[in-house]
Write a protein that holds these residues in place. Structure first.
Motif, PDB file in Angstrom:
ATOM      1  N   ASN A   1       0.781  -1.240   0.000  1.00 50.54           N
ATOM      2  CA  ASN A   1       0.000   0.000   0.000  1.00 50.54           C
ATOM      3  C   ASN A   1       0.811   1.287   0.000  1.00 50.54           C
ATOM      4  O   ASN A   1       0.236   2.378  -0.099  1.00 50.54           O
ATOM      5  CB  ASN A   1      -0.946   0.017   1.200  1.00 50.54           C
ATOM      6  CG  ASN A   1      -2.001  -1.081   1.116  1.00 50.54           C
ATOM      7  OD1 ASN A   1      -2.976  -0.964   0.387  1.00 50.54           O
ATOM      8  ND2 ASN A   1      -1.782  -2.153   1.866  1.00 50.54           N
ATOM      9  N   SER A   2       2.098   1.218   0.101  1.00 50.83           N
ATOM     10  CA  SER A   2       2.905   2.439   0.167  1.00 50.83           C
ATOM     11  C   SER A   2       2.826   3.246  -1.121  1.00 50.83           C
ATOM     12  O   SER A   2       2.845   4.491  -1.096  1.00 50.83           O
ATOM     13  CB  SER A   2       4.370   2.093   0.455  1.00 50.83           C
ATOM     14  OG  SER A   2       4.490   1.580   1.760  1.00 50.83           O
ATOM     15  N   ALA A   3       2.737   2.563  -2.261  1.00 49.36           N
ATOM     16  CA  ALA A   3       2.767   3.270  -3.552  1.00 49.36           C
ATOM     17  C   ALA A   3       1.426   3.893  -3.918  1.00 49.36           C
ATOM     18  O   ALA A   3       1.360   4.775  -4.785  1.00 49.36           O
ATOM     19  CB  ALA A   3       3.209   2.303  -4.659  1.00 49.36           C
ATOM     20  N   ARG A   4       0.349   3.453  -3.274  1.00 47.42           N
ATOM     21  CA  ARG A   4      -0.975   3.987  -3.593  1.00 47.42           C
ATOM     22  C   ARG A   4      -1.247   5.269  -2.804  1.00 47.42           C
ATOM     23  O   ARG A   4      -1.057   5.305  -1.592  1.00 47.42           O
ATOM     24  CB  ARG A   4      -2.067   2.981  -3.262  1.00 47.42           C
ATOM     25  CG  ARG A   4      -1.975   1.686  -4.039  1.00 47.42           C
ATOM     26  CD  ARG A   4      -3.118   0.792  -3.612  1.00 47.42           C
ATOM     27  NE  ARG A   4      -3.000  -0.548  -4.142  1.00 47.42           N
ATOM     28  CZ  ARG A   4      -3.820  -1.543  -3.816  1.00 47.42           C
ATOM     29  NH1 ARG A   4      -4.786  -1.333  -2.940  1.00 47.42           N
ATOM     30  NH2 ARG A   4      -3.655  -2.746  -4.349  1.00 47.42           N
TER      31      ARG A   4
ATOM     32  N   ALA B   1      -1.566   5.420   1.211  1.00 46.35           N
ATOM     33  CA  ALA B   1      -0.206   5.773   1.664  1.00 46.35           C
ATOM     34  C   ALA B   1      -0.191   6.207   3.125  1.00 46.35           C
ATOM     35  O   ALA B   1       0.740   5.916   3.882  1.00 46.35           O
ATOM     36  CB  ALA B   1       0.374   6.872   0.777  1.00 46.35           C
TER      37      ALA B   1
END
Length: 621
Positions: free
Chosen positions: A264-267, A271
């Motif tokens: 989920n970090s890239a969304r 984020a």
């Protein structure tokens, strides 16, 4: 009450005690345990003020009299009984004052009243009982201290400490210089001790039967457990299981957080949640697993098979110079035998062990040993004689000349000396590690028989348990001399009692032997009833009778041996006249037969008398 409040001690730049905190109940009996090098002796020295604290404090009631054995053994021309009596400094001072204050009648009365109050006049008998319990008979109590070895001097120091009855008794490995018999007496004495006690010990039986709390020292921290050593082990195992479960749960949570962050970090939409998980992960303190020592290892190489018996002793005698210590030795050892030698120090256990190890030769009788037999013989002297400037690898390479480096490393690895441990200077190893190295050295050629003379003195409880397991896995014969009952009970199948100048099978169990020893030599505390004059006279008469019977038994045995030799000489003269002794060479066959019948009759009479005297001696002893 004894409180440790954040006690921190640093020695040589290393933190030994790290904010150690515990509240020890008043009048408790505390067993202080931990692996070798954990800092047990350091903590004890901090309690007596011998080591300055870097932080924290130690609290105890004011005017607490602390008793602790100094490292320096007593010496000089003073006798053991004098040294023990001198430990009661108040008594000594009052007795000295009573000799000089005759002009002050009031003060003299006070002195005598105080002497009566502290039982000063009964002190010599109390001191003598303690010394007897620790192995000093009446004659030994009157000899100068300088006539004793360091181990016996330390027994005097222990006797003096017990006699002084401090409010807080501190004991650091008190059984190290004791045999099994003295250890049993000490255990019984400590069970009746009226004040608080902290004892460092690796004796499982003592920790189970004497103490009511265990203070475990690990990683500079202390934790108090209620009960003896078995109770500590149960509680610690439960705690280890709880920690393992908590750690597994935490690892699962950590994995879930890491997975969420990775996904989920890239969304943009998730984020913020991912960043929150990163912070949660950073705050999560790892739960440490309970410490384990991968170097705690004993693994004796199994020997090739030999046919029984390994050793047979037939009426053998052994000793030093021209003086036999043990006589009439009849013993057989087979490849699967597990024998423990019992008996007080000085009775000849080590002498018998040296005979079995072929370090001494029989002075009389016969000793037959399998020619291909290899023996591994362990003594404390081997531990002390290790070169501190050499490494375990250098020691093993020397004794395994011709073997490949891999073989040398493999033997060291069996005993936990792998990696950096193999190349660490022996002088930097703990006492337990040096003992392990000595065991590795004596077993390098896979001996058929291990003779272990007090192998546990430098080993902590865990190491002793590992040694027990290794001995039970070993396929050769074992001869054990030890004051550790737990080890004897778990490894020995046969008990041999070395006493009264010989060695004989002990038919009972170790528990029977314990009862026998304690029955003969019960310690008497202040609360115990003192024997009456009639009882003491009866005991003295019994000892005198036993002494007379013992002399009779020896005389009968000498006559039996003499007549047996004469019978053998007559038989030789009858069946091979060319080899006959001069006294029988000229006798006719009829005369030889007549004399043989006379010898047989006399031998039968004396053997019956010997049997009767032996039975009486057993009852009187």
């Amino acid at each position: 009450m004894l409180n440790l409040n954040g006690v921190t001690v640093r020695l040589g730049g290393r933190t030994i005690l790290d904010a150690a905190t515990a509240a020890l109940p008043s009048r408790s009996r505390v067993g202080l345990i931990g692996r070798n090098g954990a800092g047990k002796s350091t903590l004890m020295k901090a309690i007596i003020g011998q080591i300055e604290l870097d932080a924290g404090g130690i609290e105890m009631p004011r005017n607490t009299r602390i008793g602790y054995i100094a490292q320096e053994a007593p010496s000089g021309t003073t006798t053991p009984i004098e040294a023990v009596l001198a430990a009661d400094t108040e008594r000594a001072a009052l007795l000295a004052e009573s000799e000089t204050c005759y002009e002050d009648a009031h003060r003299l009365g006070e002195v005598h009243d105080r002497l009566i109050a502290i039982d000063a006049y009964g002190a010599p008998s109390r001191a003598a009982r303690i010394l007897v319990g620790l192995g000093f008979d009446d004659e030994m109590q009157q000899r100068p201290l300088d006539s004793y070895s360091g181990g016996w001097k330390m027994r005097v120091a222990l006797a003096a400490l017990l006699f002084s009855e401090p409010d807080l008794l501190l004991l650091d490995e008190p059984s190290n210089h004791l045999d099994l018999e003295a250890t049993l007496w000490l255990e019984n004495f400590l069970k009746a001790y009226p004040a608080m006690m902290v004892v460092i010990s690796h004796e499982r039986d003592l920790l189970n039967k004497v103490v009511d709390n265990i203070l475990h020292l690990e990683g500079g921290k202390v934790m108090l457990y209620a009960g003896g050593y078995d109770a500590f082990e149960r509680q610690r195992a439960e705690r280890a299981a709880q920690l393992a479960a908590a750690r597994a749960n935490q690892d699962a949570q950590r994995a879930k957080l890491q997975d969420f962050i990775a996904r989920n970090s890239a969304r943009a939409s998730t984020a913020k949640q991912a960043q929150s998980r990163v912070k949660a992960l950073a705050r999560m303190q790892p739960i440490a697993a309970m410490a384990e020592d991968p170097t705690l290892s004993f693994d004796f190489p199994d020997p090739d098979e030999l046919r029984p018996p390994l050793i047979t002793l037939d009426m053998a005698a052994v000793g030093y110079s021209e003086t036999p210590i043990l006589r009439r030795l009849n013993l057989r050892l087979d490849p699967d035998d597990r024998i423990a030698l019992l008996g007080r120090n000085g009775n000849g256990k080590t002498t018998l062990a040296r005979l079995l190890a072929a370090q001494l030769k029989p002075m009389e009788g016969d000793m037959a040993a399998t020619g291909k037999m290899r023996v591994g013989y362990f003594t404390q002297y081997q531990v002390e004689e290790l070169d501190g400037d050499d490494t375990p690898l250098e020691h093993m390479t020397r004794v395994m000349q011709g073997k490949t480096p891999a073989a040398v490393r493999a033997q060291l690895g069996r005993f936990g000396f792998s990696g950096d441990k193999a190349t660490t200077k022996v002088g930097k190893l703990s006492g337990g590690e040096r003992a392990r190295l000595a065991l590795a050295l004596i077993t390098r050629d896979a001996p058929h028989m291990l003779i272990l003379d007090e192998p546990t003195n430098h080993l902590d409880v865990d190491a002793r348990e590992a040694l027990v397991q290794a001995l039970n896995s070993y396929s050769g014969a074992v001869v054990l001399v030890s004051h550790d009952r737990h080890m004897i009970e778990l490894t020995a199948d046969r008990l041999v009692l070395v006493d009264d100048g010989t060695a004989q099978e002990f038919s009972g169990s170790l528990e029977d032997y314990t009862d026998l020893i304690l029955g003969k030599n019960q310690p008497k505390g202040d609360g115990a009833a003192k024997g009456s004059k009639k009882d003491r006279k009866a005991a003295a008469a019994q000892r005198e009778q036993a002494q007379v019977l013992r002399k009779q038994v020896r005389e009968y045995e000498e006559k039996i041996a003499k007549l047996g030799a004469e019978r053998s000489a007559i038989d030789l003269a009858m069946f091979d006249p060319s080899k006959a002794e001069a006294r029988f060479a000229k006798l006719a066959m009829g005369d030889l037969m007549k004399r043989r019948a006379e010898v047989e009759a006399e031998l039968e009479t004396i053997e019956a008398a010997w049997m009767a005297a032996s039975e009486q001696l057993e009852q009187a002893a």
